[in-house]
Scaffold this motif. Structure first.
Motif, PDB file in Angstrom:
ATOM      1  N   PHE A 160       0.840  -1.192   0.000  1.00 40.45           N
ATOM      2  CA  PHE A 160       0.000   0.000   0.000  1.00 40.45           C
ATOM      3  C   PHE A 160       0.882   1.252   0.000  1.00 40.45           C
ATOM      4  O   PHE A 160       2.068   1.198   0.330  1.00 40.45           O
ATOM      5  N   SER A 161       0.282   2.373  -0.373  1.00 42.97           N
ATOM      6  CA  SER A 161       0.998   3.647  -0.386  1.00 42.97           C
ATOM      7  C   SER A 161       1.184   4.111   1.054  1.00 42.97           C
ATOM      8  O   SER A 161       0.474   4.985   1.549  1.00 42.97           O
ATOM      9  N   ALA A 162       2.122   3.490   1.724  1.00 46.82           N
ATOM     10  CA  ALA A 162       2.411   3.784   3.136  1.00 46.82           C
ATOM     11  C   ALA A 162       3.881   3.471   3.372  1.00 46.82           C
ATOM     12  O   ALA A 162       4.607   3.060   2.463  1.00 46.82           O
ATOM     13  N   ALA A 163       4.341   3.662   4.596  1.00 46.91           N
ATOM     14  CA  ALA A 163       5.730   3.377   4.927  1.00 46.91           C
ATOM     15  C   ALA A 163       5.989   1.875   4.886  1.00 46.91           C
ATOM     16  O   ALA A 163       5.073   1.058   5.042  1.00 46.91           O
ATOM     17  N   VAL A 164       7.248   1.502   4.697  1.00 46.27           N
ATOM     18  CA  VAL A 164       7.626   0.091   4.679  1.00 46.27           C
ATOM     19  C   VAL A 164       7.204  -0.577   5.980  1.00 46.27           C
ATOM     20  O   VAL A 164       6.612  -1.670   5.993  1.00 46.27           O
ATOM     21  N   GLY A 165       7.497   0.072   7.107  1.00 45.22           N
ATOM     22  CA  GLY A 165       7.133  -0.499   8.400  1.00 45.22           C
ATOM     23  C   GLY A 165       5.636  -0.698   8.561  1.00 45.22           C
ATOM     24  O   GLY A 165       5.199  -1.713   9.103  1.00 45.22           O
ATOM     25  N   GLU A 166       4.856   0.268   8.103  1.00 44.02           N
ATOM     26  CA  GLU A 166       3.389   0.148   8.192  1.00 44.02           C
ATOM     27  C   GLU A 166       2.893  -1.020   7.361  1.00 44.02           C
ATOM     28  O   GLU A 166       1.981  -1.748   7.775  1.00 44.02           O
ATOM     29  N   ASN A 167       3.473  -1.237   6.193  1.00 40.09           N
ATOM     30  CA  ASN A 167       3.079  -2.360   5.362  1.00 40.09           C
ATOM     31  C   ASN A 167       3.364  -3.696   6.038  1.00 40.09           C
ATOM     32  O   ASN A 167       2.544  -4.615   6.004  1.00 40.09           O
ATOM     33  N   VAL A 168       4.518  -3.808   6.671  1.00 39.33           N
ATOM     34  CA  VAL A 168       4.887  -5.067   7.328  1.00 39.33           C
ATOM     35  C   VAL A 168       4.053  -5.292   8.580  1.00 39.33           C
ATOM     36  O   VAL A 168       3.513  -6.392   8.795  1.00 39.33           O
ATOM     37  N   LEU A 169       3.918  -4.268   9.422  1.00 38.30           N
ATOM     38  CA  LEU A 169       3.189  -4.428  10.684  1.00 38.30           C
ATOM     39  C   LEU A 169       1.691  -4.599  10.496  1.00 38.30           C
ATOM     40  O   LEU A 169       0.986  -4.878  11.461  1.00 38.30           O
ATOM     41  N   MET A 170       1.204  -4.465   9.254  1.00 42.63           N
ATOM     42  CA  MET A 170      -0.200  -4.751   8.983  1.00 42.63           C
ATOM     43  C   MET A 170      -0.536  -6.200   9.329  1.00 42.63           C
ATOM     44  O   MET A 170      -1.676  -6.542   9.636  1.00 42.63           O
ATOM     45  N   GLY A 171       0.478  -7.072   9.308  1.00 46.72           N
ATOM     46  CA  GLY A 171       0.239  -8.485   9.620  1.00 46.72           C
ATOM     47  C   GLY A 171       0.381  -8.825  11.085  1.00 46.72           C
ATOM     48  O   GLY A 171       0.281 -10.002  11.450  1.00 46.72           O
ATOM     49  N   ALA A 172       0.612  -7.825  11.930  1.00 48.36           N
ATOM     50  CA  ALA A 172       0.829  -8.079  13.362  1.00 48.36           C
ATOM     51  C   ALA A 172      -0.342  -7.564  14.181  1.00 48.36           C
ATOM     52  O   ALA A 172      -1.222  -6.848  13.684  1.00 48.36           O
ATOM     53  N   GLY A 173      -0.342  -7.908  15.454  1.00 52.53           N
ATOM     54  CA  GLY A 173      -1.353  -7.419  16.371  1.00 52.53           C
ATOM     55  C   GLY A 173      -1.088  -5.981  16.756  1.00 52.53           C
ATOM     56  O   GLY A 173      -0.048  -5.398  16.415  1.00 52.53           O
ATOM     57  N   PRO A 174      -2.008  -5.384  17.530  1.00 53.77           N
ATOM     58  CA  PRO A 174      -1.879  -3.960  17.885  1.00 53.77           C
ATOM     59  C   PRO A 174      -0.663  -3.645  18.741  1.00 53.77           C
ATOM     60  O   PRO A 174      -0.196  -2.520  18.771  1.00 53.77           O
ATOM     61  N   GLY A 175      -0.108  -4.623  19.445  1.00 51.19           N
ATOM     62  CA  GLY A 175       1.019  -4.340  20.335  1.00 51.19           C
ATOM     63  C   GLY A 175       2.382  -4.460  19.689  1.00 51.19           C
ATOM     64  O   GLY A 175       3.409  -4.237  20.333  1.00 51.19           O
ATOM     65  N   ALA A 176       2.439  -4.822  18.414  1.00 51.48           N
ATOM     66  CA  ALA A 176       3.717  -5.053  17.750  1.00 51.48           C
ATOM     67  C   ALA A 176       4.469  -3.741  17.562  1.00 51.48           C
ATOM     68  O   ALA A 176       3.870  -2.684  17.351  1.00 51.48           O
ATOM     69  N   GLY A 177       5.809  -3.822  17.625  1.00 55.08           N
ATOM     70  CA  GLY A 177       6.609  -2.609  17.483  1.00 55.08           C
ATOM     71  C   GLY A 177       7.880  -2.858  16.712  1.00 55.08           C
ATOM     72  O   GLY A 177       7.953  -3.743  15.849  1.00 55.08           O
ATOM     73  N   LYS A 178       8.912  -2.112  17.057  1.00 55.46           N
ATOM     74  CA  LYS A 178      10.168  -2.133  16.316  1.00 55.46           C
ATOM     75  C   LYS A 178      10.832  -3.504  16.354  1.00 55.46           C
ATOM     76  O   LYS A 178      11.384  -3.981  15.348  1.00 55.46           O
ATOM     77  N   ALA A 179      10.799  -4.157  17.522  1.00 52.52           N
ATOM     78  CA  ALA A 179      11.470  -5.456  17.653  1.00 52.52           C
ATOM     79  C   ALA A 179      10.848  -6.488  16.711  1.00 52.52           C
ATOM     80  O   ALA A 179      11.560  -7.236  16.018  1.00 52.52           O
ATOM     81  N   GLU A 180       9.522  -6.558  16.704  1.00 49.92           N
ATOM     82  CA  GLU A 180       8.835  -7.514  15.825  1.00 49.92           C
ATOM     83  C   GLU A 180       9.104  -7.192  14.354  1.00 49.92           C
ATOM     84  O   GLU A 180       9.268  -8.094  13.530  1.00 49.92           O
TER      85      GLU A 180
END
Length: 613
Positions: free
Chosen positions: A455-475
């Motif tokens: 999607f037209s978003a940051a790389v991190g936002e695209n990846v963390l779309m597959g994680a739960g709400p608590g996911a952060g930099k480490a995940e």
């Protein structure tokens, strides 16, 4: 490769809208907007009342003219003339201010209505099943969220109010004329019946033309969208002329439809304008003769004709108000075709119950006699999947191998319920997936699709779309490591770098690695990978496989594979042929015992074609 679904239905202009009645009531269709209008009804009713008051003030002006002609002018009273002029000025200012106040009243709430309808449409599109999106061209959906909603806002702001305002104005004006002189009033009313008959005929014909035009706008939007997204293909194959030709053809069809609408509108406008003008001319001649005979005062004739002229705009506007109402009704119809579509239920279906595993025998991911055919597949056609029985044990990874078109991607889409099995059951650790809410199911099952979509978003936002709400930099870092997506560090802002639309600013291998990272970032219980390494070079593939093995050790995975290197990631292999599981075993077992599998793994095209017969 993905199993190709049945072809989409023909464009909407050549078929009936889903569930739409053959005969449409414009009023009944527009009444469906009431739930959206109800919160702002007070302001709309106030605005309509103000507009009616302003129009009625305009009808007082002829009465002032009558008083001036029969009074001060006839008596040669300059003071009375100046007083009458002051009255006319005040009435004109009041009328202008009231109409301006009406416009201010409706602007903000109607913008809110449009925004609310657009938000509801977007939410509905997110909740509709994949089968719906397979059938509907994206341009048709896009045009409903843009052009159609704009038409509805314009209708609520102007035609809806002025159909009422002009109707009341005409009624009050006719009463005033009949009170002044009933004979001239009856002459003025002669065109009413033919105008009403013509309006009914116009409404039916314009409704069809309006529907056709708005559907053609959707088709044209689809072509534009596809041309923009596929610009690399178009340029790469030098197909810009053929695409431009297709666009011109659709534009020509739309132009023809719009011209047909213009001819219909011109026809009714010519009648609506001509007949009242003839009536005004007739009353002018008859009134002048009666004034000459002394049967009618000059002031009464001036007032009568001024009232008739004041009614010209309300009468002349009937044509385009009806046209705008028809376009709004069509837009409403098209909007609710999407809103009425049956969405995925967020909770369990309730049709099936949980299955308690006995001694772990039903643990993991299991397909129980699963059959699937697309809902719009031709009657009598064979199912895409036919009585599939497959068990992936807890913690096991299973490679799914088959010829192109054998149904591999369709089978993987059934696990997160992107499609619904026609018959049979799928269980996760013994629980039927239909007994789980979709939210819970999709939190337990993670998917990487064959075509990586970003999607037209940051790389991190695209990846963390597959994680739960608590996911952060480490995940995020862990997932990027598994996918060997170290190229992210070289991007201008690292994981905060914005990727372009569809991720086209990245290479195919980079997009695929980010899609894989998105699938593993949430550490899911079940992992479904659809040929996740197809776009990677040999060295990157080997590195990703080494990291992925560690992830697969802690999850239950189904992996669609086409290459031996990907197959070797799995503990066992299932061969899908003709929509059925024909063999299950290890890679080396199937190479020795199953000729079709050996052909697929050797890349022998002749063997693959033979097995597809």
């Amino acid at each position: 490769m993905a199993t190709t679904p049945p072809p989409a239905p023909p464009p909407l202009e050549t078929r009936e809208a889903p569930g739409a009645p053959e005969a449409r009531s414009t009023v009944r269709t527009l009444l469906r907007l009431w739930p959206y209008v109800r919160p702002v009804r007070a302001r709309l009713f106030t605005a309509a009342s103000i507009a009616i008051l302003a129009s009625c003030i305009g009808l007082v002006i002829p009465l002032v003219l009558k008083w001036m002609v029969d009074g001060p002018i006839a008596d040669r009273d300059p003071a009375g003339v100046w007083l009458g002029a002051l009255y006319l000025l005040l009435l004109g200012l009041a009328e202008a201010l009231l109409f301006g106040f009406r416009r201010w009243l409706v602007a903000r709430p109607l913008s809110g209505v449009e925004a609310g309808m657009r938000a509801d449409l977007y939410r509905r599109l997110q909740r509709l099943p994949v089968a719906f999106h397979d059938r509907w061209p994206s341009g048709q959906l896009l045009s409903r969220g843009t052009t159609d909603l704009m038409l509805l806002r314009m209708f609520l702001a102007f035609p809806l109010t002025f159909l009422l305002v002009n109707g009341v104005t005409i009624l009050v004006g006719v009463i005033i004329m009949l009170v002044q002189d009933w004979a001239l009033g009856l002459v003025f009313l002669i065109p009413v019946v033919p105008v009403m008959v013509i309006c009914v005929a116009f409404e039916k014909r314009y409704s069809k033309a309006s529907r056709l035009a708005q559907d053609q706008v959707g088709d044209l939007t689809t072509v534009v969208e596809e041309s923009v997204l596929g610009i690399r293909v178009i340029k790469g194959f030098g197909r810009h002329r053929s695409q431009a030709r297709a666009f011109r053809e659709l534009s020509k069809e739309l132009r023809g439809t719009e011209l047909h609408k213009a001819r219909l509108l011109a026809s009714i406008m010519s009648v609506i304008v001509t007949l009242p003008e003839l009536a005004i001319g007739t009353t002018l001649v008859l009134g002048a003769m009666r004034v000459a005979d002394g049967d009618l005062s000059a002031g009464t004739l001036v007032a009568f004709l001024s009232t008739a002229l004041a009614l010209r705009w309300p009468v002349d506007s009937i044509g385009f108000l009806l046209a705008m109402s028809q376009e709004a009704a069509t837009a409403t119809e098209r909007y609710f075709e999407v809103m009425d579509a049956e969405e995925e239920s967020p909770g369990p279906d309730g049709a099936r119950t949980s299955v308690t595993p006995e001694g772990g025998g039903d643990g993991g991911l299991r397909f129980h006699d699963v059959t699937f055919r697309y809902p719009d597949a031709p009657s009598g056609s064979p199912p895409v999947l036919d009585r599939v029985d497959l068990h992936i044990r807890p913690g096991e990874s299973m490679a799914l191998v088959g010829a192109t078109g054998s149904g591999k991607t369709t089978l993987t889409a059934l696990v997160p319920r992107l499609h619904e099995a026609t018959s049979g059951r799928i269980t996760l650790d013994g629980t039927d997936i239909t007994a789980l809410s979709r939210e819970e199911l999709r939190s337990r099952v993670s998917v990487a699709f064959e075509e990586p979509t970003l999607f037209s978003a940051a790389v991190g936002e695209n990846v963390l779309m597959g994680a739960g709400p608590g996911a952060g930099k480490a995940e995020l870092e862990r997932a990027l490591g598994v996918a060997q997506a170290d190229f992210v560090d070289a991007l201008p802002q690292g994981t905060d770098t914005q990727v372009g639309e569809q991720g086209l600013s990245l290479s195919g291998g980079q997009r695929q690695r980010l899609a894989l990272a998105r699938a593993v970032v949430g550490q899911p219980e079940f992992l479904v990978l659809d040929d996740p390494l197809s776009a990677l070079d040999v060295h990157t593939e080997a590195a990703v496989e080494a990291a992925l093995r560690r992830v697969l050790a802690d999850t239950t995975a189904l992996i669609v594979a086409h290459r031996p290197s990907t197959v070797l990631l799995a503990d066992r292999v299932a061969l899908l042929s003709g929509g059925r599981i024909t063999a299950v075993g290890t890679h080396h077992e199937l190479l020795r015992t199953h000729p079709e599998y050996a052909h697929l793994m050797s890349g022998d095209p002749a063997g693959e074609q033979e097995n597809q017969r």
